[in-house]
Design a protein around this motif. Structure first.
Motif, short mmCIF file in Angstrom:
data_model
loop_
_atom_site.label_atom_id
_atom_site.label_comp_id
_atom_site.label_asym_id
_atom_site.label_seq_id
_atom_site.Cartn_x
_atom_site.Cartn_y
_atom_site.Cartn_z
N HIS A 51 37.24 54.35 17.56
CA HIS A 51 37.65 52.96 17.71
C HIS A 51 38.02 52.77 19.19
O HIS A 51 38.94 53.41 19.69
CB HIS A 51 38.86 52.66 16.83
CG HIS A 51 38.59 52.83 15.37
ND1 HIS A 51 38.36 51.76 14.51
CD2 HIS A 51 38.51 53.95 14.59
CE1 HIS A 51 38.15 52.21 13.30
NE2 HIS A 51 38.24 53.53 13.31
N ASN A 66 25.09 46.78 17.40
CA ASN A 66 24.42 46.57 16.11
C ASN A 66 23.42 45.42 16.18
O ASN A 66 23.31 44.59 15.27
CB ASN A 66 25.46 46.30 15.01
CG ASN A 66 26.44 47.45 14.85
OD1 ASN A 66 26.08 48.61 15.04
ND2 ASN A 66 27.69 47.13 14.53
N THR A 80 34.76 48.23 19.79
CA THR A 80 33.72 48.89 18.99
C THR A 80 34.37 49.88 18.03
O THR A 80 35.49 50.34 18.28
CB THR A 80 32.71 49.62 19.89
OG1 THR A 80 33.40 50.51 20.78
CG2 THR A 80 31.91 48.63 20.71
N ARG A 81 33.63 50.18 16.96
CA ARG A 81 34.16 51.05 15.91
C ARG A 81 33.19 52.20 15.64
O ARG A 81 32.00 52.11 15.98
CB ARG A 81 34.38 50.24 14.63
CG ARG A 81 35.45 49.15 14.76
CD ARG A 81 35.56 48.38 13.45
NE ARG A 81 36.70 47.45 13.46
CZ ARG A 81 36.63 46.20 13.88
NH1 ARG A 81 35.48 45.72 14.36
NH2 ARG A 81 37.70 45.42 13.84
N ASP A 84 29.05 52.16 15.20
CA ASP A 84 28.37 51.04 15.86
C ASP A 84 27.21 51.56 16.71
O ASP A 84 27.32 52.59 17.39
CB ASP A 84 29.34 50.26 16.76
CG ASP A 84 30.27 49.36 15.97
OD1 ASP A 84 30.01 49.14 14.78
OD2 ASP A 84 31.25 48.87 16.56
N SER A 108 43.03 49.29 15.29
CA SER A 108 41.74 48.63 15.32
C SER A 108 41.54 47.70 14.14
O SER A 108 40.89 46.65 14.26
CB SER A 108 40.62 49.68 15.35
OG SER A 108 39.35 49.07 15.31
N ASP A 109 42.11 48.03 13.00
CA ASP A 109 41.94 47.23 11.79
C ASP A 109 42.61 45.87 11.88
O ASP A 109 42.42 45.02 11.00
CB ASP A 109 42.48 47.99 10.57
CG ASP A 109 41.59 49.15 10.17
OD1 ASP A 109 40.43 49.18 10.63
OD2 ASP A 109 42.06 50.05 9.43
N TRP A 111 41.81 43.67 13.93
CA TRP A 111 40.74 42.73 14.22
C TRP A 111 39.76 42.70 13.06
O TRP A 111 39.29 43.75 12.61
CB TRP A 111 39.99 43.13 15.49
CG TRP A 111 40.72 42.85 16.74
CD1 TRP A 111 40.71 41.67 17.44
CD2 TRP A 111 41.54 43.75 17.49
NE1 TRP A 111 41.49 41.80 18.57
CE2 TRP A 111 42.01 43.06 18.63
CE3 TRP A 111 41.92 45.07 17.30
CZ2 TRP A 111 42.84 43.64 19.57
CZ3 TRP A 111 42.75 45.67 18.24
CH2 TRP A 111 43.19 44.95 19.35
N ALA A 113 36.32 42.65 11.22
CA ALA A 113 34.93 42.96 11.56
C ALA A 113 34.08 41.73 11.23
O ALA A 113 34.42 40.94 10.35
CB ALA A 113 34.49 44.19 10.78
N PRO A 114 32.93 41.51 11.90
CA PRO A 114 32.34 42.39 12.90
C PRO A 114 32.50 41.86 14.32
O PRO A 114 31.60 42.03 15.15
CB PRO A 114 30.86 42.37 12.49
CG PRO A 114 30.66 40.95 12.00
CD PRO A 114 31.98 40.49 11.43
N TYR A 116 33.10 41.49 18.13
CA TYR A 116 33.02 42.52 19.16
C TYR A 116 33.67 42.09 20.47
O TYR A 116 34.19 42.91 21.21
CB TYR A 116 31.56 42.89 19.44
CG TYR A 116 30.78 43.28 18.20
CD1 TYR A 116 29.67 42.55 17.79
CD2 TYR A 116 31.19 44.36 17.43
CE1 TYR A 116 28.96 42.89 16.66
CE2 TYR A 116 30.48 44.72 16.29
CZ TYR A 116 29.38 43.98 15.91
OH TYR A 116 28.68 44.32 14.78
#
Length: 277
Positions: A51, A66, A80-81, A84, A108-109, A111, A113-114, A116
Motif C-alpha cells: 500500500h 489497472n 496504489t495497493r 495494482d 490505506s483502507d 480511501w 477503492a478504486p 487512485y
C-alpha cells in the motif's frame, strides 16, 4: 536507486534513479526519491507489492493504474495497493521527485477503492514539505508520525470523522488522552506515537486525532512542553551537561534539545541556564 538505508537498498536494488530513506515507523516506511525511468511511451508492466502513497514534489509523468491513465504532477497525490498493475511514461522527460510512503493496510483502507488520484492543495503540500524537514532534521518518531497522520487526514477528511458529542463518549476520549499523558509523565519521553498508542490500547491515528481534538494541541507539542519543563527542573537543580539531558529526555542530540528549547522559550538552553542560576 541508490539508498542510504541498508533495508531500502536491499528492497529497491536495481531500480533506476536515486533515493533516500527518511525513516521507518511501525507498519510504515518513508523515502524520498528522484525517478530515473525515461521514455515517452509507457514502459513495461509492473505489479504493486505494498500500500503506497506518493506525494510528488516536482516534475510530471503519466501513470496507468489497472488500465486507467492518470496525469501526475505536484498537484496530485497517488495511492496504489498490492496487486495494482502499473505502467509509467515520461513524455516531458524523467527526473521527477517525490515522497513515497508505504502505508499500513489499515490506513490505506480509509480511501475507498478504486480511486487512485487525490488533489494535493497548497496547505497539504506545505505540510508535506514540513514533514520532509522534520525527517531530515532529527527524525523524532512522534513528530514524524503526527505530521504524517495530519497529511492523511487532509487527503481523506471524510474518513477521519468528527469527535462524537455524547457525554459518555467525550468522557472516554478525555480518559484516553489522560492515559497518554500518564505514559509521558512516567518518563517515557522517547516513545513514538505507535508506542504510546500501544500503551493506551488504541490506534496511532485515533490517538493523534483525539489528542488534538481534546487538548487543542498535538501530542508532539505537549510532549515537548513537558520534557522541556523536566529539563528546566534539572538545570535549576544544578545539572550541567546538555548532552546528558538530551539523551535522558529523548532528544536526538544536544542540538535538537537546543532547537526545541529555543522554539518554546525563545532562548537557548545556555541563556535559560544562566537565568535559573
Amino acid at each position: 536507486m541508490r539508498w542510504t538505508c541498508q533495508q531500502c537498498r536491499a528492497r529497491y536494488a536495481g531500480q533506476p534513479g536515486s533515493g533516500r530513506c527518511l525513516g521507518h515507523l511501525d507498519g510504515m516506511r518513508l523515502f524520498e526519491a528522484r525517478c530515473g525511468v525515461d521514455g515517452k511511451r509507457f514502459g513495461r508492466l509492473a505489479y504493486e507489492s505494498v500500500h503506497r502513497l506518493v506525494l510528488p514534489r516536482s516534475g510530471a509523468y503519466l501513470l496507468q493504474v489497472n488500465g486507467q491513465e492518470v496525469f501526475v504532477d505536484s498537484g496530485a497525490a497517488i495511492l496504489t495497493r498490492p496487486g495494482d498493475e502499473l505502467r509509467v511514461a515520461h513524455p516531458l522527460g524523467c527526473g521527477d521527485t517525490f515522497t513515497a510512503i508505504e502505508l499500513d493496510p489499515e490506513v490505506s483502507d480509509r480511501w475507498p477503492a478504486p480511486a487512485y488520484s487525490f488533489p494535493l492543495d497548497d496547505a497539504t503540500d506545505l505540510h508535506h514539505r514540513v514533514l520532509l524537514a522534520t525527517c531530515r532534521q532529527d527524525f523524532d518518531p512522534l513528530a514524524v508520525a503526527e505530521r504524517l497522520h495530519a497529511i492523511l487526514d487532509r487527503l481523506a477528511p471524510q474518513a477521519s470523522g468528527s469527535v462524537p458529542r455524547r457525554p459518555s463518549t467525550a468522557a472516554a476520549h478525555r480518559r484516553l488522552v489522560a492515559d497518554a499523558r500518564e505514559v509521558l509523565a512516567d518518563g517515557r519521553y522517547a516513545y513514538g506515537l505507535t508506542e504510546i498508542a500501544a500503551q493506551v490500547n488504541c490506534s496511532p491515528h485515533h490517538l493523534s486525532r483525539l489528542f488534538r481534538a481534546v487538548t487543542g494541541e498535538t501530542l508532539t507539542d505537549y510532549r515537548n512542553r513537558m520534557r522541556i519543563r523536566a529539563v528546566l527542573g534539572e538545570l535549576q537543580d544544578g545539572a550541567d551537561c546538555l548532552r546528558t539531558l538530551a539523551a535522558r529526555y529523548g532528544f536526538a542530540d544536544q542540538s535538537h534539545l537546543t532547537r526545541v528549547v529555543r522554539k518554546h522559550l525563545g532562548r537557548p538552553p545556555s541563556t535559560v541556564k544562566r537565568m535559573l542560576g
